[in-house]
Design an enzyme around this catalytic site. Structure first.
Site, PDB file in Angstrom:
ATOM      1  N   TYR A   1      26.747 -44.732 -21.583  1.00  0.00           N
ATOM      2  CA  TYR A   1      26.834 -45.440 -20.348  1.00  0.00           C
ATOM      3  C   TYR A   1      27.962 -44.680 -19.601  1.00  0.00           C
ATOM      4  O   TYR A   1      29.046 -44.325 -20.228  1.00  0.00           O
ATOM      5  CB  TYR A   1      27.210 -47.025 -20.477  1.00  0.00           C
ATOM      6  CG  TYR A   1      26.225 -47.690 -19.925  1.00  0.00           C
ATOM      7  CD1 TYR A   1      26.065 -48.025 -18.571  1.00  0.00           C
ATOM      8  CD2 TYR A   1      25.405 -48.507 -20.856  1.00  0.00           C
ATOM      9  CE1 TYR A   1      25.078 -48.690 -17.947  1.00  0.00           C
ATOM     10  CE2 TYR A   1      24.287 -49.348 -20.259  1.00  0.00           C
ATOM     11  CZ  TYR A   1      24.393 -49.357 -18.918  1.00  0.00           C
ATOM     12  OH  TYR A   1      23.302 -50.361 -18.304  1.00  0.00           O
TER      13      TYR A   1
ATOM     14  N   GLU B   1      29.129 -45.655 -15.849  1.00  0.00           N
ATOM     15  CA  GLU B   1      29.401 -46.143 -14.385  1.00  0.00           C
ATOM     16  C   GLU B   1      30.668 -45.672 -13.967  1.00  0.00           C
ATOM     17  O   GLU B   1      31.618 -45.744 -14.603  1.00  0.00           O
ATOM     18  CB  GLU B   1      29.368 -47.668 -14.501  1.00  0.00           C
ATOM     19  CG  GLU B   1      28.043 -48.210 -14.817  1.00  0.00           C
ATOM     20  CD  GLU B   1      28.037 -49.896 -14.752  1.00  0.00           C
ATOM     21  OE1 GLU B   1      29.265 -50.535 -15.110  1.00  0.00           O
ATOM     22  OE2 GLU B   1      27.117 -50.423 -15.076  1.00  0.00           O
TER      23      GLU B   1
ATOM     24  N   ASP C   1      15.516 -35.382   4.779  1.00  0.00           N
ATOM     25  CA  ASP C   1      15.087 -35.751   3.525  1.00  0.00           C
ATOM     26  C   ASP C   1      14.131 -34.510   3.181  1.00  0.00           C
ATOM     27  O   ASP C   1      13.060 -34.374   3.434  1.00  0.00           O
ATOM     28  CB  ASP C   1      14.140 -36.978   3.497  1.00  0.00           C
ATOM     29  CG  ASP C   1      13.491 -37.214   2.191  1.00  0.00           C
ATOM     30  OD1 ASP C   1      13.455 -36.447   1.315  1.00  0.00           O
ATOM     31  OD2 ASP C   1      13.032 -38.158   1.793  1.00  0.00           O
TER      32      ASP C   1
ATOM     33  N   THR D   1      14.558 -35.027  -3.662  1.00  0.00           N
ATOM     34  CA  THR D   1      14.458 -35.182  -5.001  1.00  0.00           C
ATOM     35  C   THR D   1      14.420 -33.903  -5.650  1.00  0.00           C
ATOM     36  O   THR D   1      14.723 -32.833  -4.941  1.00  0.00           O
ATOM     37  CB  THR D   1      12.778 -35.478  -5.109  1.00  0.00           C
ATOM     38  OG1 THR D   1      11.914 -34.405  -4.384  1.00  0.00           O
ATOM     39  CG2 THR D   1      12.543 -36.907  -4.861  1.00  0.00           C
TER      40      THR D   1
ATOM     41  N   LYS E   1      10.307 -31.823  -7.385  1.00  0.00           N
ATOM     42  CA  LYS E   1       9.002 -31.185  -6.563  1.00  0.00           C
ATOM     43  C   LYS E   1       9.183 -29.835  -6.539  1.00  0.00           C
ATOM     44  O   LYS E   1       9.177 -29.153  -7.741  1.00  0.00           O
ATOM     45  CB  LYS E   1       9.017 -31.904  -5.281  1.00  0.00           C
ATOM     46  CG  LYS E   1       8.878 -33.381  -5.254  1.00  0.00           C
ATOM     47  CD  LYS E   1       8.580 -33.900  -3.747  1.00  0.00           C
ATOM     48  CE  LYS E   1       8.523 -35.519  -3.480  1.00  0.00           C
ATOM     49  NZ  LYS E   1       8.525 -36.226  -4.226  1.00  0.00           N
TER      50      LYS E   1
ATOM     51  N   ARG F   1      12.776 -35.603 -12.832  1.00  0.00           N
ATOM     52  CA  ARG F   1      12.553 -36.486 -11.934  1.00  0.00           C
ATOM     53  C   ARG F   1      13.933 -37.039 -11.608  1.00  0.00           C
ATOM     54  O   ARG F   1      14.369 -38.107 -12.498  1.00  0.00           O
ATOM     55  CB  ARG F   1      11.639 -37.327 -12.728  1.00  0.00           C
ATOM     56  CG  ARG F   1      11.011 -38.520 -11.846  1.00  0.00           C
ATOM     57  CD  ARG F   1       9.775 -39.041 -12.328  1.00  0.00           C
ATOM     58  NE  ARG F   1       8.617 -38.226 -12.413  1.00  0.00           N
ATOM     59  CZ  ARG F   1       7.843 -38.062 -11.309  1.00  0.00           C
ATOM     60  NH1 ARG F   1       8.101 -38.623 -10.145  1.00  0.00           N
ATOM     61  NH2 ARG F   1       6.719 -36.981 -11.397  1.00  0.00           N
TER      62      ARG F   1
HETATM   63  C1  PLP Z   1       9.882 -36.959   1.528  1.00  0.00           C
HETATM   64  C2  PLP Z   1       9.939 -37.823   0.174  1.00  0.00           C
HETATM   65  N1  PLP Z   1      11.131 -38.604   0.052  1.00  0.00           N
HETATM   66  C3  PLP Z   1      11.420 -39.359  -1.051  1.00  0.00           C
HETATM   67  C4  PLP Z   1      10.389 -39.366  -1.896  1.00  0.00           C
HETATM   68  C5  PLP Z   1      10.591 -40.619  -3.018  1.00  0.00           C
HETATM   69  O1  PLP Z   1      10.838 -39.878  -4.349  1.00  0.00           O
HETATM   70  P1  PLP Z   1      10.450 -40.466  -5.687  1.00  0.00           P
HETATM   71  O2  PLP Z   1       9.174 -40.665  -5.775  1.00  0.00           O
HETATM   72  O3  PLP Z   1      11.287 -39.866  -6.577  1.00  0.00           O
HETATM   73  O4  PLP Z   1      11.170 -41.907  -5.506  1.00  0.00           O
HETATM   74  C6  PLP Z   1       9.078 -38.784  -1.874  1.00  0.00           C
HETATM   75  C7  PLP Z   1       8.118 -38.850  -2.858  1.00  0.00           C
HETATM   76  O5  PLP Z   1       7.127 -38.086  -2.840  1.00  0.00           O
HETATM   77  C8  PLP Z   1       9.043 -37.919  -0.831  1.00  0.00           C
HETATM   78  O6  PLP Z   1       7.877 -37.065  -0.408  1.00  0.00           O
END
Ligand code: PLP
Length: 465
Positions: free
Chosen positions: A59, A61, A214, A240, A243, A249
């Site tokens: 842990y 935090e 994003d 993320t 990918k 993950r």
């Molecule tokens: C553009 C985008 N943002 C956020 C996410 C969310 O990620 P997670 O599935 O790890 O929560 C995804 C997942 O496919 C995504 O394609």
């Protein structure tokens, strides 16, 4: 197992055959299948070793050197390493950018950003889900606020032009002027062209919005400098790490620091994102960081700085383009007329097979992909396309000519789907029934061809689990 703690040091395969067999089955599926889901990849053995390490026990935090628990001497070092490497991977200067590596995944990362910078029911704008955006960019339908990002914030989607499949920036600019969002999100889950971050910046500036990218889908391509970086134009960047980046993950948030704006009077307006975003991640939304994932981030960010990784990302794009060209030569229509990235969207409207049926028949012959809406689709429940991605198979070493072969497999499967549909009629349930009952042999034959082909390529990770 009651009262007996000797199991604590046994291997999974000694202890729980039922579960271990299921994991092995999944590993075999991964080996025998052509994995073309654009958001998936195979992480490295070394990242898996981080995920299965003692770090999962701890842990911690808080942030490095400011924890609510003791015993974090080494955890602090690991998190600081992950932060430093994350900045270095995207060539960011620590005086201009900060980073939080604690989000459990992409969705919590995005929710943390809105929690930090948008008040409850404040306005956000993201690409509509059926047009290639993500749930967490504020997805809702007339019936339902599907994502919590639409429940707690007020989203207005922007769209792609149904004719070209390209983002309609003019329409976005017009809507943003009227809607005046707090945050504009530049990010995609299914869009095959590079985003015009400069244009997004102009639109955000015009209405005083923060610009958040994003880059979850394309962060590996950005790290390898295969496509333009969102960092040149954005205030906040989320990603993320599992990918194209090929790590654990998990999720990461980058935020700008220092001077945001110099007023005509010469007064400097400073960014205040760091404290707000850090507090949104913890304590607002999360508890203890997942330190095993954070170690995996430290590792994948170092891997992303190598020449090998750059070559890999270049190959990912070449492969997507080769797949695209061969599918086009078979007569398929590709949304946005091609791809600059790791994915493509095949529009099956003119073929006459729905995305759902195509996904099903491809899955039956060991090709994993997902049905997807195409621009202009009326129903998100019955989409007309399939999304295909190349990151996972490129990790297995496939090159352009292999993807040309895969295009032939896909074409054969779609043609088989059309045969099945002739007999089954339009209903998906009937289609599935007729496929497994009446076309078993044809499916088996194609499946075996795909399986033999797939087994020719190695998979990183543990050998059999
Ligand atoms: C553009 C985008 N943002 C956020 C996410 C969310 O990620 P997670 O599935 O790890 O929560 C995804 C997942 O496919 C995504 O394609």
């Amino acid at each position: 197992m009651s009262g007996d703690t000797s199991y604590m040091n046994k291997h999974l395969w000694e202890l729980d055959q039922e579960l271990f067999t299921m994991i092995q089955d999944e590993k075999n599926r991964q080996k025998e299948c052509l994995e073309m889901i654009a958001s998936e990849n195979y992480t490295s053995l070394s990242v898996m070793e981080c995920l299965g390490s003692c770090l999962s026990n701890k842990y911690s935090e808080g942030l490095p050197n400011a924890r609510y628990y003791g015993g974090n001497e080494f955890i602090d070092k690991i998190e600081i390493l992950a932060q430093k490497r994350s900045l270095a991977t995207f060539s960011l200067d620590a005086s201009e950018w900060g980073v939080n590596v604690q989000p459990y995944s992409g969705s919590p990362a995005n929710f943390a950003v809105y929690t930090a910078v948008v008040e409850p029911h404040g306005r956000i704008m993201g690409l509509d889900l059926p047009d290639g955006g993500h749930l967490t960019h504020g997805f809702f339908t007339p019936q339902k606020k599907v994502s919590a990002t639409a429940l707690f914030f007020e989203p207005m989607p922007y769209k792609v032009d149904p004719d070209t499949g390209l983002i309609d920036y003019d329409q976005l600019a017009q809507s943003a002027r009227l809607f005046k969002p707090k945050v504009i999100i530049a990010g995609i889950s299914c869009y095959s062209r590079v985003l015009d971050y400069k244009r997004f910046r102009q639109i955000a500036d015009e209405c005083g919005a923060l610009l958040m990218a994003d880059m979850s889908h394309v962060s590996g391509l950005v790290a390898a400098k295969v496509i333009a970086s969102p960092f040149d134009h954005c205030d906040i960047v989320t990603t993320t790490t599992h990918k194209t980046l090929r790590g654990p993950r998990s999720g990461v948030i980058f935020f700008r620091k220092g001077v945001r704006q110099v007023k005509p009077s010469g007064e400097k307006v400073m960014y205040d994102l760091e404290a707000r975003i850090n507090a949104a991640v913890f304590p607002s939304l999360q508890g203890g960081p997942h330190n095993h994932q954070i170690a995996g981030i430290a590792l994948c960010m170092a891997q992303a700085q190598t020449e090998e990784f750059k070559n890999y990302q270049q190959q990912v794009v070449k492969n997507a383009q080769a797949l695209c060209t061969k599918l086009q030569s078979h007569g398929y229509k590709i949304s946005a007329d091609g791809t600059d990235v790791h994915l493509l969207l095949v529009n099956l409207k003119s073929v006459g097979l729905s995305g759902g049926k195509a996904e099903f028949i491809l899955d039956e012959v060991n090709i994993a992909c997902n049905k997807n809406t195409v621009p202009g689709d009326a129903s998100a429940l019955n989409p007309s396309g399939i999304r295909l991605g190349t990151p996972a198979l490129t990790t297995r070493g496939l090159k352009e000519h292999h993807f040309s072969k895969i295009a032939d497999f896909i074409d054969a499967a779609v043609k088989l789907g059309l045969e099945i549909q002739k007999k089954s009629g339009p209903k998906l349930v009937e289609f599935k029934r007729v496929a497994v009952e009446d076309f078993k042999d044809q499916i088996e034959k194609l499946k075996n061809e795909v399986k033999d082909f797939a087994l020719g390529f190695p998979l990183p990770g543990h050998d059999d689990y």
